[in-house]
Design a protein around this motif. Sequence first.
Motif, mmCIF file in Angstrom:
data_model
loop_
_atom_site.group_PDB
_atom_site.id
_atom_site.type_symbol
_atom_site.label_atom_id
_atom_site.label_comp_id
_atom_site.label_asym_id
_atom_site.label_seq_id
_atom_site.Cartn_x
_atom_site.Cartn_y
_atom_site.Cartn_z
ATOM 1 N N MET A 127 0.816 -1.144 0.041
ATOM 2 C CA MET A 127 0.108 0.119 0.046
ATOM 3 C C MET A 127 0.831 1.242 -0.082
ATOM 4 O O MET A 127 0.233 2.262 -0.337
ATOM 5 C CB MET A 127 -0.825 -0.036 1.135
ATOM 6 C CG MET A 127 -0.437 0.320 2.475
ATOM 7 S SD MET A 127 0.468 -1.321 3.113
ATOM 8 C CE MET A 127 -0.982 -2.287 3.706
ATOM 9 N N TYR A 128 2.026 1.029 -0.045
ATOM 10 C CA TYR A 128 3.027 2.254 0.113
ATOM 11 C C TYR A 128 3.466 2.528 -1.290
ATOM 12 O O TYR A 128 4.244 1.452 -1.809
ATOM 13 C CB TYR A 128 4.302 2.045 1.276
ATOM 14 C CG TYR A 128 3.671 2.070 2.732
ATOM 15 C CD1 TYR A 128 2.812 3.135 3.108
ATOM 16 C CD2 TYR A 128 3.939 0.791 3.304
ATOM 17 C CE1 TYR A 128 2.522 2.897 4.336
ATOM 18 C CE2 TYR A 128 3.496 0.863 4.625
ATOM 19 C CZ TYR A 128 2.818 1.828 5.268
ATOM 20 O OH TYR A 128 2.188 1.819 6.449
ATOM 21 N N ASN A 129 3.125 3.487 -1.977
ATOM 22 C CA ASN A 129 3.486 3.497 -3.416
ATOM 23 C C ASN A 129 5.021 4.324 -3.170
ATOM 24 O O ASN A 129 5.063 5.381 -3.038
ATOM 25 C CB ASN A 129 2.758 4.490 -4.069
ATOM 26 C CG ASN A 129 1.304 3.895 -3.836
ATOM 27 O OD1 ASN A 129 0.993 2.554 -4.124
ATOM 28 N ND2 ASN A 129 0.192 4.603 -3.761
ATOM 29 N N ARG A 130 6.086 3.753 -3.747
ATOM 30 C CA ARG A 130 7.296 4.179 -3.594
ATOM 31 C C ARG A 130 7.734 4.936 -4.895
ATOM 32 O O ARG A 130 8.668 5.442 -5.358
ATOM 33 C CB ARG A 130 8.330 3.203 -3.463
ATOM 34 C CG ARG A 130 8.322 2.656 -2.157
ATOM 35 C CD ARG A 130 9.331 1.790 -1.625
ATOM 36 N NE ARG A 130 9.467 0.776 -2.409
ATOM 37 C CZ ARG A 130 10.351 0.459 -3.334
ATOM 38 N NH1 ARG A 130 11.522 1.217 -3.184
ATOM 39 N NH2 ARG A 130 10.323 -0.729 -3.955
ATOM 40 N N GLU A 131 6.620 4.890 -6.017
ATOM 41 C CA GLU A 131 6.760 5.872 -7.201
ATOM 42 C C GLU A 131 5.557 6.589 -7.329
ATOM 43 O O GLU A 131 4.579 6.097 -6.652
ATOM 44 C CB GLU A 131 6.847 4.886 -8.395
ATOM 45 C CG GLU A 131 8.299 4.126 -8.466
ATOM 46 C CD GLU A 131 9.589 5.121 -8.856
ATOM 47 O OE1 GLU A 131 9.255 6.188 -9.531
ATOM 48 O OE2 GLU A 131 10.616 4.898 -8.305
ATOM 49 N N PRO A 132 5.462 7.955 -7.962
ATOM 50 C CA PRO A 132 4.330 8.672 -8.176
ATOM 51 C C PRO A 132 3.501 7.956 -8.503
ATOM 52 O O PRO A 132 3.256 7.200 -9.560
ATOM 53 C CB PRO A 132 4.887 9.860 -8.901
ATOM 54 C CG PRO A 132 6.302 9.829 -8.599
ATOM 55 C CD PRO A 132 6.825 8.550 -8.558
ATOM 56 N N VAL A 133 1.982 8.275 -8.341
ATOM 57 C CA VAL A 133 0.898 7.639 -8.875
ATOM 58 C C VAL A 133 -0.141 8.728 -9.661
ATOM 59 O O VAL A 133 0.205 9.986 -9.064
ATOM 60 C CB VAL A 133 0.043 6.735 -7.969
ATOM 61 C CG1 VAL A 133 0.885 5.433 -7.515
ATOM 62 C CG2 VAL A 133 -0.418 7.557 -6.609
ATOM 63 N N GLY A 134 -0.939 8.573 -10.370
ATOM 64 C CA GLY A 134 -1.830 9.486 -10.895
ATOM 65 C C GLY A 134 -2.823 9.989 -9.839
ATOM 66 O O GLY A 134 -2.956 9.567 -8.770
ATOM 67 N N THR A 135 -3.479 10.907 -10.314
ATOM 68 C CA THR A 135 -4.527 11.488 -9.469
ATOM 69 C C THR A 135 -5.772 10.720 -9.006
ATOM 70 O O THR A 135 -5.967 10.468 -7.876
ATOM 71 C CB THR A 135 -5.336 12.747 -10.240
ATOM 72 O OG1 THR A 135 -4.400 13.637 -10.753
ATOM 73 C CG2 THR A 135 -6.297 13.378 -9.179
ATOM 74 N N PHE A 136 -6.071 9.619 -10.056
ATOM 75 C CA PHE A 136 -6.701 8.585 -9.431
ATOM 76 C C PHE A 136 -5.973 7.210 -9.791
ATOM 77 O O PHE A 136 -5.577 6.975 -10.729
ATOM 78 C CB PHE A 136 -8.199 8.509 -10.667
ATOM 79 C CG PHE A 136 -9.059 9.586 -10.351
ATOM 80 C CD1 PHE A 136 -9.573 9.977 -9.076
ATOM 81 C CD2 PHE A 136 -8.847 10.847 -11.327
ATOM 82 C CE1 PHE A 136 -10.464 10.918 -8.946
ATOM 83 C CE2 PHE A 136 -9.807 11.798 -11.092
ATOM 84 C CZ PHE A 136 -10.585 11.962 -9.822
ATOM 85 N N PHE A 137 -5.814 6.405 -8.425
ATOM 86 C CA PHE A 137 -5.125 5.305 -8.638
ATOM 87 C C PHE A 137 -5.985 4.109 -8.598
ATOM 88 O O PHE A 137 -6.506 3.748 -7.802
ATOM 89 C CB PHE A 137 -4.302 5.293 -7.377
ATOM 90 C CG PHE A 137 -3.315 4.123 -7.217
ATOM 91 C CD1 PHE A 137 -2.817 3.476 -8.429
ATOM 92 C CD2 PHE A 137 -2.951 3.778 -6.109
ATOM 93 C CE1 PHE A 137 -1.918 2.306 -8.446
ATOM 94 C CE2 PHE A 137 -2.020 2.485 -5.886
ATOM 95 C CZ PHE A 137 -1.455 2.094 -6.967
ATOM 96 N N VAL A 138 -5.994 3.429 -9.887
ATOM 97 C CA VAL A 138 -6.940 2.506 -9.977
ATOM 98 C C VAL A 138 -6.320 1.168 -9.801
ATOM 99 O O VAL A 138 -5.355 0.824 -10.456
ATOM 100 C CB VAL A 138 -7.392 2.634 -11.650
ATOM 101 C CG1 VAL A 138 -8.514 1.390 -11.987
ATOM 102 C CG2 VAL A 138 -8.134 3.796 -11.990
ATOM 103 N N GLN A 139 -6.982 0.261 -8.809
ATOM 104 C CA GLN A 139 -6.449 -0.895 -8.530
ATOM 105 C C GLN A 139 -7.467 -2.131 -8.906
ATOM 106 O O GLN A 139 -8.704 -2.309 -8.152
ATOM 107 C CB GLN A 139 -6.041 -1.185 -7.016
ATOM 108 C CG GLN A 139 -4.798 -0.133 -6.756
ATOM 109 C CD GLN A 139 -4.572 -0.256 -5.224
ATOM 110 O OE1 GLN A 139 -3.766 -1.027 -4.741
ATOM 111 N NE2 GLN A 139 -4.980 0.880 -4.667
#
Length: 273
Positions: A127-139
């Motif tokens: 759950m820790y994103n070590r790279e940038p993600v978009g405004t909406f993170f779709v999983q």
Amino acid sequence: MASKMAPSMLRTASRAVARASRRPCEPQQFRALSISAPRRSETLSVHRNTSYNNPSIPFTFNATNLKLIDEILKRYPPQYKKAAVMPLLDLGQRQHGFTSISVMNEVAKILEMPPMRVYEVATFYTMYNREPVGTFFVQVCTTTPCMLGGCGSDKIMKAIEEELGIHSGHMTEDGVFSLLEVECLGACVNAPMMQINDDYYEDLTPETTVQLLRALRASVKEGGGFDPAKVPRPGPQAREGGQRVTCENVKGRTTLLGDPPKIESIMRTDGEL
């Protein structure tokens, strides 16, 4: 002694003769090993400095989060405050947008623990994103219940990839969407489903999925961020046969239709329970 060794020597000699008499072209019998095809991740467990993620980029918690940190630390004895590493990493990710090396170092400083211990937590939990993600993170969940439920998660994944033009593990060029294929998210009864930021969207079809993505894109503001009022309602989406609110039957409730019994009627009167 010689009589005891004779049977063993005889067996050894017979095996040697059998091997020597085997024709060169005769195939030898070996047990085949069966292995699964490796499915490698693009995520490194180690850190590599980049222009947007390196220790020289300063990070400090804002005033609001510092107050939250004080509240969180009160839950732990002073000598065990390092147990708060996970909620503090979450706060840092929400403020910074992702869990950078600077966020980890700041958490280590506040909790007075070796930075390596913080790195171990941040690299272990997904759950820790070590790279940038978009405004909406779709999983998108593709585990068995979502694979089999409704139209199936394969069709949902295909609809998203065609609409956004990206594959799992990538972000759109405008930075609005990030897409990731994940394991079970715990909403199996409402399969297929996906998580977008902190919200669950369930009972999906390819059509409702595309409508949802387009509505989310329309909610993005020009200066960054998005308008929460324009974000579609999370939870089960429109589904043939009716609209359910949580995880009840799609055609409506069929059980527990009456009022719940009063607590006094199911409790002992002697005060023991």
